[in-house]
Design a protein around this motif. Structure first.
Motif, mmCIF file in Angstrom:
data_model
loop_
_atom_site.group_PDB
_atom_site.id
_atom_site.type_symbol
_atom_site.label_atom_id
_atom_site.label_comp_id
_atom_site.label_asym_id
_atom_site.label_seq_id
_atom_site.Cartn_x
_atom_site.Cartn_y
_atom_site.Cartn_z
ATOM 1 N N SER A 80 0.520 -1.407 -0.298
ATOM 2 C CA SER A 80 0.045 0.044 0.305
ATOM 3 C C SER A 80 0.611 1.396 0.004
ATOM 4 N N LYS A 81 2.483 1.329 0.422
ATOM 5 C CA LYS A 81 2.967 1.831 0.232
ATOM 6 C C LYS A 81 3.833 1.827 -0.517
ATOM 7 N N GLN A 82 4.369 3.908 -0.862
ATOM 8 C CA GLN A 82 4.550 3.554 -2.154
ATOM 9 C C GLN A 82 5.746 4.260 -2.277
ATOM 10 N N SER A 83 6.592 4.784 -1.475
ATOM 11 C CA SER A 83 8.253 5.428 -1.008
ATOM 12 C C SER A 83 8.942 4.265 -1.077
ATOM 13 N N THR A 84 9.665 4.952 -1.487
ATOM 14 C CA THR A 84 11.489 3.909 -1.386
ATOM 15 C C THR A 84 11.314 3.952 0.086
ATOM 16 N N GLN A 85 11.336 4.611 1.085
ATOM 17 C CA GLN A 85 11.843 4.838 3.119
ATOM 18 C C GLN A 85 10.743 3.845 3.229
ATOM 19 N N ASP A 86 9.533 4.374 2.974
ATOM 20 C CA ASP A 86 8.121 3.375 3.726
ATOM 21 C C ASP A 86 8.642 1.580 2.869
ATOM 22 N N MET A 87 8.875 1.639 2.238
ATOM 23 C CA MET A 87 9.079 0.250 1.836
ATOM 24 C C MET A 87 10.412 -0.657 2.439
ATOM 25 N N VAL A 88 11.120 -0.242 2.088
ATOM 26 C CA VAL A 88 12.678 -0.873 2.536
ATOM 27 C C VAL A 88 12.302 -0.924 4.751
ATOM 28 N N GLN A 89 11.742 0.243 5.222
ATOM 29 C CA GLN A 89 11.138 -0.396 6.361
ATOM 30 C C GLN A 89 9.686 -1.404 6.943
ATOM 31 N N MET A 90 9.267 -1.027 5.467
ATOM 32 C CA MET A 90 7.981 -2.482 5.450
ATOM 33 C C MET A 90 8.855 -3.924 5.446
ATOM 34 N N ILE A 91 9.714 -3.502 4.385
ATOM 35 C CA ILE A 91 10.584 -5.042 4.145
ATOM 36 C C ILE A 91 11.312 -5.673 5.212
ATOM 37 N N ARG A 92 12.231 -4.441 5.902
ATOM 38 C CA ARG A 92 12.553 -5.464 7.103
ATOM 39 C C ARG A 92 11.694 -5.137 8.055
ATOM 40 N N TYR A 93 10.989 -5.574 8.410
ATOM 41 C CA TYR A 93 9.907 -5.117 8.944
ATOM 42 C C TYR A 93 9.307 -7.468 9.514
ATOM 43 N N GLU A 94 8.603 -7.117 7.616
ATOM 44 C CA GLU A 94 7.944 -8.779 7.781
ATOM 45 C C GLU A 94 9.186 -9.561 7.137
ATOM 46 N N LEU A 95 10.478 -9.041 7.822
ATOM 47 C CA LEU A 95 11.415 -10.092 7.710
ATOM 48 C C LEU A 95 12.178 -10.339 8.897
ATOM 49 N N LEU A 96 11.294 -9.842 9.991
ATOM 50 C CA LEU A 96 11.213 -10.708 11.322
ATOM 51 C C LEU A 96 10.403 -11.779 11.400
ATOM 52 N N ASP A 97 11.401 -12.287 12.355
ATOM 53 C CA ASP A 97 10.476 -14.026 12.149
ATOM 54 C C ASP A 97 9.354 -13.185 13.706
ATOM 55 N N ILE A 98 8.191 -13.718 13.200
ATOM 56 C CA ILE A 98 6.766 -13.437 14.331
ATOM 57 C C ILE A 98 6.928 -14.192 15.532
ATOM 58 N N PHE A 99 7.294 -15.100 16.303
ATOM 59 C CA PHE A 99 7.990 -15.289 17.132
ATOM 60 C C PHE A 99 9.659 -15.594 17.413
ATOM 61 N N PRO A 100 10.562 -14.949 17.152
ATOM 62 C CA PRO A 100 11.621 -14.941 17.507
ATOM 63 C C PRO A 100 12.542 -16.261 18.592
ATOM 64 N N GLU A 101 13.283 -16.019 18.309
ATOM 65 C CA GLU A 101 14.108 -16.446 19.297
ATOM 66 C C GLU A 101 15.518 -15.505 19.600
ATOM 67 N N ILE A 102 15.647 -14.530 20.759
ATOM 68 C CA ILE A 102 16.196 -13.606 21.024
ATOM 69 C C ILE A 102 17.905 -13.917 21.008
ATOM 70 N N THR A 103 18.698 -13.174 20.314
ATOM 71 C CA THR A 103 20.329 -14.075 20.665
ATOM 72 C C THR A 103 20.874 -12.624 20.957
ATOM 73 N N VAL A 104 21.987 -12.927 21.043
ATOM 74 C CA VAL A 104 22.613 -11.052 21.160
ATOM 75 C C VAL A 104 22.503 -10.933 19.464
ATOM 76 N N GLN A 105 22.986 -11.366 18.099
ATOM 77 C CA GLN A 105 23.160 -10.536 17.109
ATOM 78 C C GLN A 105 21.978 -10.431 16.654
ATOM 79 N N ASN A 106 20.572 -10.848 17.010
ATOM 80 C CA ASN A 106 19.136 -10.499 16.430
ATOM 81 C C ASN A 106 18.745 -9.286 17.957
#
Length: 836
Positions: free
Chosen positions: A606-632
């Motif tokens: 739904s978002k057309q700007s590059t900045q919004d799309m980058v932010q949305m993609i980064r968020y979607e790459l995160l696991d829904i229920f992640p195991e927290i580590t020092v790296q992530n």
């Protein structure tokens, strides 16, 4: 003259000197006594002779005749005969008839008179030999009286031949004889210039010379081309004797730098033969040009005092630590070669001039090793864990063979050799850089044999100009350069797995344009492109209609930004609508596959700007229920949301995982981060729990904490089971403020215990002759990185004009760049934060 002839002449001069110094049997009379008729009839064309005409020997002439007789043997070595001509009383010819003629000695070449000498000018052997040779070599040895005359000769010789310039306080002295004897032997190799003018000596010297002492300098005019500058000079520091002059000229005629490709123990040079030490500059293929300039700089400083050789590590299997960069071989028999780690060329020069310096350096290294041992035994006082880890293992040699070293000369050309060049910018003395370098070597091992990828490194401590041009403002930094494209900078974690993933994903175009539905389906299954088919990764596929150009352009730009971090594909053919309907979404849409065997998630763009799309993609790459580590953990902290975190003593239970996943998927508007932490895999979690509670709670334990608002910590009731039906009401109570927090975190900022130090400022202070700012500005594409002059201004570097211009040749070789990691500098400047 060829090198072989030059060696022959040098050897001949030495033998000649030795022969002239050996007394002969008294029965062998060299001085001939002839009648005038016999003398003139025996003269040979081209043969020189010194004759003294006398009726009878008066008591006053006896000392002169003794000196003439003593000089006969010395002159005979130069092919000059000495004759006493006995004149009959009735002879009234030119040489026998006049009284004043009998007070002179005559020098003939064949039957031609060259010079006549008053007998009082020939007062000893030195004066006789000096004046006779000076007369014979009148056209070969230039005598000058003014600075203009000297400069005129220099300018005529530039680019052609070298010059030997000598000053003697007076003619007929032992020093004058030594110069003339040297000119007789070396006159066809070098141009000899002589003066007795004290004023000229002062005008031609940069300091205040002692005009009462003889002086000789070797002028390197053959390499000089600038008429405006005098030739570079190397003064002879020893007394002016024939042996010392021969020694000096032999050293000046030797190669400036000898390149060695054999065991240094077997190397023998003219310097060692003449009792001088030999300094080896340890080099390697990647920095050979810089090392050669360093060796030449050192050689100019040590000319006449020591020899310099360039020893390649790649050609000789040296059983020495790679951290050493200098080797010293002395002419003493049985003394082993000493391998040292020096910081700059000043230390090399001091090493040669001060014989006690070697012992002092070795003692300092032993003291540093003892100090390191003490530090390793007391690491609990170390206030930086990275520094502690690097310090503990710093003696371990890293396998850096598969990582190419880049310098100012090789950087730009290396970027064009392969499709992708990975460059690690680091500082060899800085702890984090060295820790990352270890991970980088493991990455190189993983990617060994991978086509189209070159792993390289640039030591910003040695080459600050490159790092400035590439806008490297922090250490370490990793960039990937692609031909004709912008460089991509890595901003993830420094682990081997993360670095390898970034490099592998960067090999594929982002976004990758797919031509058919079959390619798109294979892409979502992880089968396309083939180079990533065996590599587990998350893929994103953007689906667009041909008309949705604005969203497609934003997606393409987002792909460029996220290159290396995620695999992105794009499908915008005519049948894109059919592909999107399969996954129940309308274009423009995003299809996400987290791995093989998992369902494909569909998201409407739904978002057309590059900045919004980058932010949305980064968020979607995160696991829904992640195991927290020092790296992530940093990725989830950036969301600035409360954490609902389940601490487990090992792997999470199947029931808890199912309930928490249901909760995470159904969270309203993604208001918090549902996650879990394995205390066995991430033991730092125990420290977190101790900070939350006075005593360690029983596990598993569910915690709500908002680090960004108030810092209140709430503990889920331990008597209730971890289930969605129990957690949701508890969260409602938290929202209504009906729960009492178990603890509240301090509002104090969590800052480093000590302020960070300015690396670039430290480099600028330590290396003022290598400015961090240059006049060259490069763009983002590799075509703009090509240097205008790949070879550089080598003539200026190789042949500085004179000693007063020393500063102009400092920069090519002031530091021992590239020859070894700059561990010495690191140890001296960055041992612990607490020392700064």
């Amino acid at each position: 003259m060829s090198a072989q002839q030059d060696r022959w002449v040098s050897s001949f001069s030495f033998l000649l000197f030795c022969a002239s110094s050996i007394p002969t049997d008294g029965s062998a009379r060299v001085l001939q006594e002839l009648s005038p008729q016999r003398y003139f009839s025996a003269l040979q064309a081209g043969r020189a002779s010194l004759a003294y005409f006398s009726h009878n020997v008066s008591p006053g002439a006896q000392p002169f005749l003794e000196q003439i007789e003593n000089s006969a043997e010395a002159l005979q070595d130069y092919g000059i005969s000495v004759v006493k001509v006995n004149c009959p009383k009735e002879d009234v010819s030119r040489y026998c008839g006049k009284e004043n003629a009998l007070r002179k000695a005559y020098l003939f070449r064949g039957n031609m008179l060259i010079r006549e000498f008053p007998t009082d000018a020939l007062f000893d052997v030195d004066s006789i030999v000096a004046n006779v040779l000076f007369a014979l070599l009148f056209n070969e040895v230039k005598y000058v009286e003014t600075l203009a005359d000297l400069q005129s000769i220099e300018n005529a010789l530039k680019g052609k031949a070298n010059m030997v310039f000598a000053y003697v306080p007076a003619t007929g002295t032992a020093e004058h004889r030594a110069v003339m004897e040297a000119a007789f032997v070396y006159g066809t190799v070098y141009q000899f210039v002589l003066t007795t003018e004290a004023t000229l000596l002062k005008d031609s010297s940069s300091d205040e010379p002692d005009v009462s002492s003889a002086w000789l300098v070797f002028c390197h005019c053959q390499r000089a081309t600038d008429l405006a500058r005098p030739c570079r000079r190397t003064a002879m520091e020893q007394a002016l004797t024939m042996l010392n002059i021969h020694r000096h000229l032999k050293l000046m005629g030797a190669p400036l730098v000898t390149e060695v490709a054999e065991d240094p123990e077997k190397v023998s040079t003219v310097h060692l033969q003449l009792g001088l030490p030999l300094v080896f500059i340890l080099s390697q293929k990647e920095t050979s040009e810089a090392d050669r300039r360093t060796a030449e700089f050192v050689a100019w400083q040590l000319l006449g005092k020591a020899g310099v050789a360039l020893l390649s590590r790649d050609l000789v299997g040296l059983n020495v630590l790679r951290r050493t960069n200098i080797a010293l071989k002395t002419p003493d028999e049985g003394v082993p070669i000493k391998y040292l780690l020096l910081e700059d060329t000043d230390e090399v020069i001091t090493l040669v001039k001060d014989k006690n310096k070697v012992k002092q350096i070795q003692e300092d290294e032993e003291e540093e090793e003892d100090e390191d041992e003490k530090e390793n035994n007391n690491q609990d006082i170390q206030d930086d864990e990275v520094v502690e880890a690097v310090s503990r293992d710093k003696k371990r040699e890293l396998p850096l063979e598969q990582i190419r070293v880049l310098t100012e000369e090789t950087f730009h050309s290396a970027l064009l050799e392969t499709a992708r060049t990975v460059v690690l910018f680091y500082a060899s003395w800085e702890a984090v850089s060295l820790a990352v370098l270890r991970s980088y070597t493991e990455v190189a091992d993983h990617l060994k044999g991978t086509q189209g990828v070159l792993l390289s490194r640039v030591n910003c401590w040695d080459w600050p100009g490159i790092c400035t041009e590439e806008n490297v403002t922090q250490f370490p930094t990793i960039k990937i350069y692609k031909k004709g494209e912008r460089s991509v900078m890595y901003n993830g974690m420094w682990g081997t797995k993360e670095l390898t993933s970034f490099i592998m994903l960067s090999r594929v175009s982002s976004p990758l344009k797919l031509a058919t539905i079959d390619e798109a389906e294979g892409y979502l299954r992880g089968e396309f492109p083939p180079e990533l088919s065996s590599y587990h990764h998350t893929v994103l596929l953007g689906v667009f209609r041909t008309a949705t150009s604005e969203a497609r352009e934003a997606f393409e730009e987002a792909g460029n930004i996220l290159s290396g971090h995620v695999t992105m594909g794009m499908y915008f053919e005519d049948d894109a609508l059919a592909l999107s309907r399969k996954y129940a979404v309308s274009p423009p849409a995003l299809l996400l596959a987290r791995g093989r065997g998992q369902s494909v998630e569909s998201i409407t763009l739904s978002k057309q700007s590059t900045q919004d799309m980058v932010q949305m993609i980064r968020y979607e790459l995160l696991d829904i229920f992640p195991e927290i580590t020092v790296q992530n953990l940093p990725h989830y902290l950036q969301l600035r949301k409360p954490f609902l975190i389940l601490f487990c003593d090992g792997d999470i239970g199947q029931m808890e995982s199912k309930e928490m996943l249901k909760l995470a998927k159904g969270r309203p508007q993604q208001a918090f981060v549902a996650c879990w932490l394995n205390l066995k895999k991430t033991p730092v979690g125990r420290g977190i729990l101790k900070a939350y509670f006075a005593t360690m709670p029983s596990l598993p334990v569910l915690i709500w904490v908002n680090l960004h608002a108030g810092g209140q910590v709430f503990k889920f009731p331990s008597e209730q089971s971890i289930a969605e039906m129990n957690i949701l009401p508890w969260l409602e109570k938290l929202k209504a403020g009906l729960e009492i927090p178990s603890s509240t975190l301090s509002e104090e900022d969590w800052k480093p215990p000590l302020p960070a130090y300015d690396f670039l400022q430290m480099m600028e202070t330590a290396m003022p002759e290598l400015p961090l700012r240059t006049s060259h500005h490069h763009g983002d594409t590799l075509e703009q990185h090509l240097p205008e002059s790949p070879g550089g201004d080598t003539a200026t570097r190789d042949e500085p004009s004179q000693e007063t211009n020393t500063e102009k040749v400092v920069s090519p070789g002031r530091d021992l760049r590239g020859t070894a990691p700059r561990l010495a500098a690191r140890e001296k400047q960055g041992k612990r934060h607490s020392e700064l």
